[in-house]
Design an enzyme around this catalytic site. Structure first.
Site, PDB file in Angstrom:
ATOM      1  CD  GLN A 192      -3.020  -0.560  -0.144  1.00 55.29           C
ATOM      2  OE1 GLN A 192      -3.047   0.588  -0.585  1.00 55.29           O
ATOM      3  NE2 GLN A 192      -3.742  -1.533  -0.683  1.00 55.29           N
ATOM      4  CB  SER A 193       4.248   1.956  -1.251  1.00 53.11           C
ATOM      5  OG  SER A 193       5.022   3.095  -1.560  1.00 53.11           O
TER       6      SER A 193
END
Ligand SMILES: *Cc1c(COP(=O)(O)O)cnc(C)c1O
Length: 348
Positions: free
Chosen positions: A76-77
């Site tokens: 989920q960067s």
């Protein structure tokens, strides 16, 4: 204020972002006046702090003739999402090397990475962490063998080049505070890969206003960030010494005070806890601010807890830098109540 010389950038963000006071929150806490620097509004696709760093890093990539961006981060960067969308905007290819475990839903930032057309490879943490350098070199060699020119951006674009994002961001914020008639004693931000903290710490040091940059860690220890910030700053000074000339004197890294709280990380990176969710709900209910549970929520929670503990007692003005991250909220929706009531009409 005379600003120092700086390298070229590619303009991607809508700057300056707004600065606004949070007076209901300040009143409720009874501490310093809290201001919000709205870097969640840098851009929609590239929202948040990463685009400030990417403006400089991508200029460097394009100058070096790159046609393919490679970078890395968690599934989920925010940084990977911003890089994938910036690559699309500039007509470059993009490959994201993500740290698993893979999620079952194509949600949040991962969904946006897919929409942006990035090549995405996910490695379990047990391989990603110890073997990252080999994985990176493998993909760099792969693209070179295809006749492409790859350019690797480190985690969070946090290096000497990316540092410019928040050196210039500090100048922008400083000017806004002067227009509002104050100089903040404290600037608060979340810290993960350290580049925002490093840029703000260096930027405010260069402004010479005795302002303290207080970072709240979302992973790793205070001593890790001490090292990381000083390493990035040393890299910056070395790389840009011909450009900087005599505008920066002495060994800057030795002159900095780095302030990191490791008290509000909770169980770990991207893992929250009930008091955090409560502070996030308070921000939304009281001031209409959307925070995320990975970064901004932890920094905001840390700041208000520290105000309640009296740790900012002599402070008149504090600026909370909202670094974005809202897409990271959606994959963690299970932690928040749904208070919607289904009704019928006419009522019984
Ligand atoms: C990456 C990120 C941070 C932390 O910034 P670093 O420069 O990586 O330390 C803070 N907030 C959000 C929303 C982020 O995506």
């Amino acid at each position: 204020m005379t600003s120092i010389p700086r390298p070229e950038k590619i303009s991607l963000a809508n700057l300056p972002t707004p600065l606004r006071p949070l007076d209901r929150l300040s009143e409720q806490l009874g501490g310093p006046r809290i201001w919000l620097k709205q870097d969640e509004l840098t851009e929609l696709a590239l929202s948040g702090n990463k685009v400030r760093k990417l403006e400089y890093v991508l200029a460097d990539a394009v100058q070096s003739g790159a046609d393919t961006l490679l970078t890395c981060g968690g599934v989920q960067s925010n940084h990977c999402r911003a890089t994938a969308l910036a690559a699309a905007r500039l007509g470059l290819d993009c490959h994201l090397i993500l740290r698993g475990p893979m999620e079952t839903d194509n949600d949040g930032n991962l969904l946006l990475d897919n929409l942006a057309g990035a090549e995405i490879t996910v490695y379990d943490g047990s391989q990603f962490v110890p073997h990252f350098d080999q994985i990176r070199d493998h993909w760099l060699a792969h693209y070179k063998s295809q006749g492409q020119v790859p350019y690797f951006i480190p985690m969070g674009a946090s290096n000497g080049v990316g540092l410019w994002g928040y050196i210039t961001g500090s100048e922008e914020l400083y000017e806004q505070t002067q227009t509002e008639g104050f100089t903040p004693e404290v600037i608060v931000c979340a810290t993960g890969s350290g580049g925002t903290q490093a840029g703000l710490t260096l930027g405010w040091h260069l402004l010479n206003r005795h302002t303290r940059v207080q970072a709240y860690a979302v992973c790793d220890s205070a001593s890790y960030f001490q090292q990381k910030v000083l390493t990035d700053v040393a890299h910056w000074q070395q790389r840009y010494s011909p450009l900087l000339g005599r505008s920066v004197a002495g060994n800057i890294a030795t002159q900095l005070s780095v302030h990191t709280s490791e008290d509000y990380i909770g169980p770990g990176y991207a893992r929250g806890y009930p008091a955090l969710y409560e502070s996030m709900t308070l921000a939304a209910e009281l001031e209409g601010i959307l925070l995320d549970p990975v970064y901004t929520g932890k920094a905001f929670h840390g700041m208000i807890e520290d105000i309640k503990l009296g740790n900012y007692q002599s402070v008149k003005n504090i600026v909370f830098v909202h670094t974005g991250g809202v897409y990271g909220l959606f994959p963690q929706r299970v932690h928040f109540n749904n208070r919607a009531r289904v009704c019928t009409w006419p009522e019984e």
